[in-house]
Write an enzyme that holds these catalytic residues in place. Structure first.
Site: not given
Ligand code: BG6
Length: 294
Positions: A210, A269, A165, A73, A95
């Site tokens: 979002d 992103e 992202h 994260r 990832r």
């Molecule tokens: C974003 C999406 O790109 O990533 C969201 O639009 C999502 O819907 C977010 O919650 C995080 O995703 P993840 O899989 O890393 O929790």
């Protein structure tokens, strides 16, 4: 390869060397003469830290999982070949895959370059039956340039989505604005994908957000309270931008975020989400983003 082997084969000296981010996770440390520094993990090919002017510019959760099979994260996760949920693991398998080093170099002008690779394996073909080769160039100068090259190395056509992202570190999400989307159509994922046109020049983030800005302009900026730019993002051959912040309730459900973390980041992103990229055998496609701290 362990850290010692990585350094033996690929270190350029002080500008680029490998280290153990954790005992299990190798990463490259890149240093530019401007003082900018970058950390890139081989797991996920993920940028984990970007320091400019002595300050960290990316958010990385203190509760991020450094566990194989799980996504980390923060930083800049690579979303490929699927955005969001679908038949593959959420946001695809890149990832959570181990990348390898293709090349390292220091240019005459001083940019420090690292190219990572990922190719299909028995594991990827099990969930996505295609042969592919991915090259991720990460280039550190006064800015941070990232270029994703996808090649279809198989005998049949393939389609993919891809996205960088980026978790930008912000002083307080309640005080930032996003510029660049006035007049741009967006699909709101929190409202069943409902489409509207953004009518704000400088968009504040005041709640869970979002949304997918479709065919967005190639420039966007994150501004501070006084509307002064903090970051600029320039994308090329990525059609869309996703704007995401989980806010209070959603982040409370996420085990890898602390309660007030939502205040500390904004995900802006660059990606090809709405229109998938189709590649015939032998074809390739390159897209990129350049991040600048202002
Ligand atoms: C974003 C999406 O790109 O990533 C969201 O639009 C999502 O819907 C977010 O919650 C995080 O995703 P993840 O899989 O890393 O929790």
């Amino acid at each position: 390869m362990n850290v010692e082997e990585l350094n033996k084969c690929w270190s350029t000296g002080h500008a680029l060397e490998f280290f153990g981010k954790t005992p299990e996770f190798a990463a490259a440390k890149m240093r530019h003469s401007s003082g900018a520094e970058l950390e890139v993990g081989l797991y996920g090919g993920q940028v984990l830290s970007w320091i400019v002017g002595g300050r960290e510019r990316l958010f990385l959760s203190q509760k991020a999982d450094f566990v194989r099979g799980k996504a980390i994260r923060g930083g800049v996760p690579i979303v490929f070949p699927q955005f969001g949920s679908g038949t593959l693991p959420a946001h695809g398998f890149a990832r959570t895959s181990e990348f390898f080093v293709r090349q390292t170099s220091v240019e005459e002008g001083g940019r420090v370059n690292l190219t990572l690779g990922l190719i299909d394996s028995a594991e990827t073909r099990r969930v996505w039956p295609h042969n592919f080769s991915l090259s991720l160039l990460i280039s550190l100068g006064e800015d941070l340039y990232m270029e994703l090259l996808v090649e279809n190395t198989g005998a049949k056509a393939l389609e993919f989505q891809s996205l960088l992202h980026t978790y930008f570190s912000v002083p307080d999400i309640r005080a930032v604005r996003v510029r660049g989307f006035e007049g741009v159509s967006f699909s709101d994922f929190l409202n069943g994908g409902r489409e509207s046109v953004d009518n704000l020049n400088d968009r504040p983030i005041t709640e869970q957000t979002d949304q997918l800005y479709i065919d967005a302009p190639d420039f966007a900026a994150i501004l501070d309270e006084a509307s002064c730019p903090l970051f600029q993002v320039e994308k090329e051959r990525f059609g869309d931008f996703v704007l995401w912040n989980p806010w209070i309730e959603k982040s409370a459900q996420m085990a890898d975020l602390s309660p007030n973390d939502y205040l500390k980041f904004l995900c802006l992103e660059a990606g090809n989400v709405r229109s998938k990229i189709a590649l015939s055998p032998g074809e390739s496609f390159t897209s990129s983003q350049r991040l600048m701290v202002i």
